[in-house]
Design an enzyme around this catalytic site. Structure first.
Site, PDB file in Angstrom:
ATOM      1  N   LYS A 127      -6.151  14.639 145.318  1.00 45.28           N
ATOM      2  CA  LYS A 127      -6.025  14.659 143.851  1.00 45.28           C
ATOM      3  C   LYS A 127      -5.076  13.542 143.435  1.00 45.28           C
ATOM      4  O   LYS A 127      -3.931  13.519 143.869  1.00 45.28           O
ATOM      5  CB  LYS A 127      -5.502  16.030 143.418  1.00 45.28           C
ATOM      6  CG  LYS A 127      -5.446  16.243 141.913  1.00 45.28           C
ATOM      7  CD  LYS A 127      -5.209  17.710 141.600  1.00 45.28           C
ATOM      8  CE  LYS A 127      -5.035  17.957 140.118  1.00 45.28           C
ATOM      9  NZ  LYS A 127      -4.829  19.393 139.832  1.00 45.28           N
ATOM     10  N   GLY A 140      -7.145   7.798 136.890  1.00 48.11           N
ATOM     11  CA  GLY A 140      -7.465   8.343 138.214  1.00 48.11           C
ATOM     12  C   GLY A 140      -6.242   8.742 139.028  1.00 48.11           C
ATOM     13  O   GLY A 140      -6.363   9.079 140.194  1.00 48.11           O
ATOM     14  N   ARG A 197     -17.490  25.079 140.483  1.00 45.83           N
ATOM     15  CA  ARG A 197     -16.876  25.684 139.298  1.00 45.83           C
ATOM     16  C   ARG A 197     -17.952  26.263 138.393  1.00 45.83           C
ATOM     17  O   ARG A 197     -19.126  25.884 138.514  1.00 45.83           O
ATOM     18  CB  ARG A 197     -16.125  24.589 138.520  1.00 45.83           C
ATOM     19  CG  ARG A 197     -15.141  23.816 139.377  1.00 45.83           C
ATOM     20  CD  ARG A 197     -15.048  22.349 138.924  1.00 45.83           C
ATOM     21  NE  ARG A 197     -14.269  21.549 139.877  1.00 45.83           N
ATOM     22  CZ  ARG A 197     -12.972  21.330 139.793  1.00 45.83           C
ATOM     23  NH1 ARG A 197     -12.307  21.821 138.774  1.00 45.83           N
ATOM     24  NH2 ARG A 197     -12.354  20.623 140.707  1.00 45.83           N
ATOM     25  N   ASP A 266     -14.275  24.529 133.710  1.00 46.94           N
ATOM     26  CA  ASP A 266     -14.191  23.639 134.880  1.00 46.94           C
ATOM     27  C   ASP A 266     -13.040  24.055 135.791  1.00 46.94           C
ATOM     28  O   ASP A 266     -12.931  23.570 136.913  1.00 46.94           O
ATOM     29  CB  ASP A 266     -14.011  22.170 134.461  1.00 46.94           C
ATOM     30  CG  ASP A 266     -12.831  21.974 133.535  1.00 46.94           C
ATOM     31  OD1 ASP A 266     -12.741  22.682 132.522  1.00 46.94           O
ATOM     32  OD2 ASP A 266     -11.975  21.119 133.826  1.00 46.94           O
ATOM     33  N   ASN A 267     -12.191  24.952 135.307  1.00 43.24           N
ATOM     34  CA  ASN A 267     -11.054  25.395 136.108  1.00 43.24           C
ATOM     35  C   ASN A 267     -11.232  26.827 136.603  1.00 43.24           C
ATOM     36  O   ASN A 267     -10.260  27.511 136.898  1.00 43.24           O
ATOM     37  CB  ASN A 267      -9.763  25.268 135.308  1.00 43.24           C
ATOM     38  CG  ASN A 267      -9.446  23.814 134.972  1.00 43.24           C
ATOM     39  OD1 ASN A 267      -9.903  22.905 135.669  1.00 43.24           O
ATOM     40  ND2 ASN A 267      -8.693  23.587 133.930  1.00 43.24           N
TER      41      ASN A 267
END
Ligand code: AMP
Ligand code: MG
Length: 495
Positions: A127, A140, A197, A266-267
């Site tokens: 990450k 990013g 997800r 998405d989480n």
């Protein structure tokens, strides 16, 4: 001079981290290109290993010495790629505060799936490893403080016995990231059952790509719910399993006072793990309306809203699955609704079980929920510390507060109606009520020290939070509520 890519180097010249016990088998990368895009991490100037999770490495069948040795840091920033990894960024969508957006891994890169000697499969993800096809305007990158924070909180959740992604390492990049001010950059190595997800399903549903939807459902079933693969309606089985795991997960969050902070679709992982530690925090004073995120102005993701939001997210999953739930649209809709309606009862079941554990109740009586609610109401009114109050409940204590005395008598009478002796009751309570949680003021202090190169306070916190149900030798700062006057914690998204 031309430097050769790592795979062509003679084995002896590769750092030990390259062969630290990796057994990659990258099934997600083998899915068609509508699921992901290939991308290599962007190399950084000066990789340095800040934290390595030795115990986790060991449990994955990896050699911690190899992963912390000479040259290892380069792998944890993506400058080098572990043997067998195939970096990709995953495509997904997400309802952010209710609105569907096309997202995807904008700063995370999936290295692949490592199989442990015991046969378990885990995603390994970097990450903050650089831009991808889904980065939109973002850089990013990630800053050191938030990556250390994710490491700390996710490991604390694991220590609490709550399903969660884990953190294998944090490495600093030697490069600044520009936020409101320049901050030191870092990459977190995340280990997860998978990164599928609710938003991954929403992505294909929004595209009208029913074929990919079916492939994704089959893939998820095989990976997480293999018992359901052969059932008559596998997609419905998938939905039911995910509903059950989320019901259980949210009950755990409430049990320990955890606020996720950004429960966008998405989480929310289909594996049932807590994922994406952004603006999360633990409550001190009990307050269902507690919000820490600086952008959650309406309390959408407040502590007490979490069951409702989970149900909302699951409805988005059901919606996405409609085309493959049943060939007959009306039947598909009826199945989806029936499954969704089960969430409330499933959650109540897990939550009541957690409350009984917290109150030391082995037996079940109809009055139990009311006893628990009365205590929570009192805690809310008096802003009592959630963790400290539950951990220190004792039937023979004397209280100055009359409302609490009344509740206390009711609880003591209830305890007297079960056969278990007090030491057994204490054992049950201590298994459900942590002595320590990552208290915000301690977390902030440890992170401030760590970003100034003093890791000792963070290491102490990590050690304490690895055994949160034990009181002996725990730091006072974690055992007790924050001192009066401690400023309220504010957390930030887009970290
Ligand atoms: P999050 O709030 O971490 O769940 O992220 C939401 C979305 O924004 C995801 O698609 C992330 O990949 C993306 N994102 C967050 N931060 C960055 C960043 N610095 N650069 C690129 N994409 C990002
Ligand atoms: Mg996210």
């Amino acid at each position: 001079m031309i430097s050769r890519p790592p795979d062509f180097m003679p084995k002896s010249s590769q750092p030990a981290a390259h062969h630290a016990g990796w057994r990659f088998d990258n099934s997600y990368a083998r899915l068609s290109e509508s699921f992901h895009s290939r991308v290599n991490p962007t190399p950084v100037a000066a990789p340095r290993l800040v934290l390595l999770n030795h115990r986790l490495a060991h449990s994955l069948g990896l050699d911690p010495a190899a992963l912390s040795g000479l040259g290892a840091a380069a792998y944890f920033t993506g400058n080098q790629i572990f043997l067998g990894a195939e970096p990709i960024a995953q495509a997904y969508a997400g309802h952010q505060f209710g609105n569907l957006a096309r997202l995807g891994d904008g700063r995370a890169i999936l290295l692949g799936e490592h199989r442990t000697p015991a046969g378990e499969r885990f995603d390994l993800q970097l990450k903050g490893a650089g831009r991808t096809a889904y980065s939109r305007g973002g850089d990013g990158r990630a800053a050191l403080g938030p990556m250390l924070r994710e490491y700390l909180i996710s490991e604390a959740m694991h220590g609490l016995g709550i399903p969660t992604t884990r953190s294998l390492a944090v490495a600093s990049t030697g490069e600044p990231v520009q936020r409101e001010q320049p901050l030191p950059g870092a990459v977190l190595t995340r280990v997860a059952a998978s990164h599928i997800r609710v938003g991954t399903f929403a992505y294909f549903a929004a595209l009208g790509d029913t074929n990919s939807l079916r492939v994704l459902a089959d893939y998820t079933l095989l990976r997480h719910f293999p018992d359901r693969v052969q059932s008559e309606h596998p997609a419905l089985g998938l939905l039911e399993e995910v509903i059950e795991r989320q019901a259980s997960l949210i009950a755990h969050w409430l049990r320990v006072g955890f606020v996720h902070g950004v429960m966008n679709t998405d989480n929310m992982a289909l594996s049932g793990e807590t994922i994406d530690y952004g603006p999360c925090a633990f409550i001190d004073a009990y307050d269902p309306a507690a919000v820490f995120s600086s952008i959650d102005h309406h309390g959408r993701y407040s502590f007490g809203q979490q069951p409702r939001i989970a149900a909302w997210n699951l409805a988005r999953l059901a919606e996405a699955l409609l085309p493959i739930l049943h060939p007959e649209p009306d039947t598909a809709l009826a199945c989806a609704n029936e499954a969704l309606e089960s969430f409330s009862a499933r959650f109540q079941h897990h939550w009541l079980a957690a409350l009984r554990g917290k109150l030391g109740l082995f037996t079940a009586e109809p009055e139990d929920a009311a006893i628990a609610e009365e205590l929570l109401r009192w805690m809310h009114e008096t802003r009592a510390d959630h963790t400290h109050t539950f951990r220190n409940l004792k039937p023979n204590a004397h209280w100055e507060n009359s409302a609490f005395t009344a509740w206390h008598r009711r609880w003591a009478e209830r305890l007297a109606r079960q056969p278990q002796p007090w030491p057994e009751v204490v054992r049950l309570m201590h298994a459900h009520n942590p002595a320590v949680i990552p208290r915000n003021h301690e977390v902030e202090a440890a992170l401030a020290a760590a970003t100034a190169n003093d890791l000792a306070p963070l290491e102490r916190l990590l050690a304490a939070l690895a055994r949160p149900y034990e009181e002996a030798d725990q730091p006072d700062g974690l055992l007790n509520p924050p001192p009066p006057g401690t400023p309220a914690c504010r957390t930030f998204c887009g970290t």
